[in-house]
Scaffold this motif. Sequence first.
Motif, PDB file in Angstrom:
ATOM      1  N   ALA A 139      -4.628   0.750   5.759  1.00  0.00           N
ATOM      2  CA  ALA A 139      -4.862   1.061   4.344  1.00  0.00           C
ATOM      3  C   ALA A 139      -5.868   2.193   4.195  1.00  0.00           C
ATOM      4  CB  ALA A 139      -5.338  -0.190   3.605  1.00  0.00           C
ATOM      5  N   ARG A 140      -6.893   2.152   5.003  1.00  0.00           N
ATOM      6  CA  ARG A 140      -7.938   3.178   4.950  1.00  0.00           C
ATOM      7  C   ARG A 140      -7.380   4.557   5.335  1.00  0.00           C
ATOM      8  NH1 ARG A 140     -13.062   0.492   7.637  1.00  0.00           N
ATOM      9  NH2 ARG A 140     -13.465  -0.586   5.692  1.00  0.00           N
ATOM     10  N   THR A 165      -6.581  -3.373   7.308  1.00  0.00           N
ATOM     11  CA  THR A 165      -7.627  -2.567   6.684  1.00  0.00           C
ATOM     12  C   THR A 165      -7.602  -1.145   7.220  1.00  0.00           C
ATOM     13  OG1 THR A 165      -8.967  -4.560   6.602  1.00  0.00           O
ATOM     14  CG2 THR A 165     -10.110  -2.477   6.232  1.00  0.00           C
ATOM     15  N   ARG A 191      -4.413  10.260   0.977  1.00  0.00           N
ATOM     16  CA  ARG A 191      -4.216  10.455  -0.468  1.00  0.00           C
ATOM     17  C   ARG A 191      -5.421  11.146  -1.082  1.00  0.00           C
ATOM     18  NH1 ARG A 191      -1.553   4.537  -1.462  1.00  0.00           N
ATOM     19  NH2 ARG A 191       0.587   5.131  -0.927  1.00  0.00           N
ATOM     20  N   VAL A 205       0.839  -1.202   0.000  1.00  0.00           N
ATOM     21  CA  VAL A 205       0.000   0.000   0.000  1.00  0.00           C
ATOM     22  C   VAL A 205       0.877   1.257   0.000  1.00  0.00           C
ATOM     23  CG1 VAL A 205      -1.790   1.271   1.254  1.00  0.00           C
ATOM     24  CG2 VAL A 205      -1.837  -1.215   1.234  1.00  0.00           C
ATOM     25  N   GLU A 245      -5.333   5.828   2.444  1.00  0.00           N
ATOM     26  CA  GLU A 245      -6.177   6.264   1.331  1.00  0.00           C
ATOM     27  C   GLU A 245      -6.868   7.591   1.625  1.00  0.00           C
ATOM     28  OE1 GLU A 245      -8.719   2.917   0.693  1.00  0.00           O
ATOM     29  OE2 GLU A 245      -6.967   1.704   0.133  1.00  0.00           O
TER      30      GLU A 245
END
Lengths: 218, 368
Positions: B228-229, B225, B235, B179, B232
């Motif tokens: 990663a969340r 998770t 980003r 990731v 994101e």
Amino acid sequence: MLLLALDTATPAVTVALHDGTDVIASSSQVDARRHGELLLPAVDRVLADAGLKLDAVTGIVVGIGPGPYTGLRVGLMTADTFGLALGVPVHGLCTLDGLAYAADVDEGPFVVATDARRKEVYWATYADSRTRLTDPAVDRPAEIAERVAGLPAVGAGALLYPETFPRAYEPEHVSAAALAGLAAERLAAGEELPAPRPLYLRRPDAQVPKNYKVVTPK
Amino acid sequence: MADTRDEPLVLGIETSCDETGVGIVRGTTLLADAVASSVDEHARFGGVVPEVASRAHLEAMVPTIERALKDAGVSAKDLDGISVTAGPGLAGALLVGVTAAKAYAYALGKPLYGVNHLASHICVDQLEHGPLPEPTMALLVSGGHSSLLLSTDITSDVRPLGATIDDAAGEAFDKIARVLNLGFPGGPVIDRYAKEGDPKAIAFPRGLTGPRDSAYDFSFSGLKTSVARWIEAKRAAGEDVPVRDVSASFQEAVVDVLTRKAVRACKDEGVDHLMIGGGVAANSRLRALAQERCEAAGIRLRVPRPKLCTDNGAMVAALGAEMVARGRAPSDWDLSADSSLPVTEPHVPGHSHDHDHVHEVSKENLYS
Ligand SMILES: [Zn+2]
């Protein structure tokens, strides 16, 4: 000369001992899922039948495929390791050549085809039992139908697809006895046999991950 | 001390994943640890590709055996046995090693020992810190496994106390590295970035640490998770991702749970030794935090050097030597690879043998 031949590139787990003139002991079992379990006990049995020990062997001959990879590697790894431990040469032979030799055809052309799974066959064409005309290949039967039209064919790959191979005959699988016979002939003629390296013919299945998996719900 | 030349000389073969390992030990002394890795071939896929690994094992096996014998300065005919990882692991990859070991043992007229990969990860510590205390608590963490194991005899009694219910710890490192676009494998690179980051910068969740959760099981999927969340969201907001802080905070969440549960298991079971093995045991923060917490709890920590923590043949040889020393029954010539060999089976004795402590250097009838 005492050759130990093995092949695990087809559903057959097959082992033979050849003294340069004749096969003196052999074993063939058909079980596509148990190459790893069956091969070494078969070697042991064949040696016992001949009243010999492994250290009497002067050379190893192994079928290099093409064939389903997992089984194929069992024969090759066994041959390589025997070669290392015994300090004797290890020769490779195309498994399809062994089948062609076993088919005992004086006048071709004919086809040898084995089951490559995934609805494909490993195949090659031969002028006679000792002379291959094409490189081993892997294809869907329908795609090669024109190229093999009218030719007799041997091997499980031919027997499986009668539409492409209406003239399909036994032998279904290779035998180490045939492989050993062919190797003995070629070695006696001063020929060099192929290295004992696998003929995979396909690249490994590997999915390149696209990017990481986005986990945030949109 | 007894003359070490009386101790069993064993060659071990490991092919359960992407490392072709051949090790040689005499008793608890390491003589050679030859490893050929196909990791570079897997890097572009972001994970180990089984068929690529199997092909590489076949190519690397004989040269790696030769290298190990040369490094150890011993002759194959002097070996007392050949051991091999029979499982768990990738089926096709295991089969290459099992096949080689069987052929080698047969050709040399030596007994064969199919052994358990997880028990080998524990037993390898004998090469570093001497005989394992009995009982030993072991925390095994790698890309393929995360387990807490209690062993009173590494050749016969390994009890699973807990394991991951989803991803292995090493897998979580790999996924977070992906990731963050840091490449594969993820463990070493995250460890490196984390050193320059703040482990308290982001409060990532600690899986299965609630009062009603299983005391010794692990879960890293929720953490993965969550990380990663978080990335994101950064980003999506057009902000830079603080790679060092994310690495440090993620790593802290993993090693906090691992060490907390391992120390608790030691206390609950009254065990005063903890060994940590597997590839993730090379993680510097895991080693440091485990040391700190073990010291506080009066537990002696044993962690082998990083090269012995990742998959290798020496660990398989170490367990093989222990099998010989304790007179365990050898395996049969039809030994098969078992991709899901249970951790409760440290080795795979032959059917025709007595399971008791009869030392059988059988098979001699097959070879002069
Ligand atoms: Zn491992």
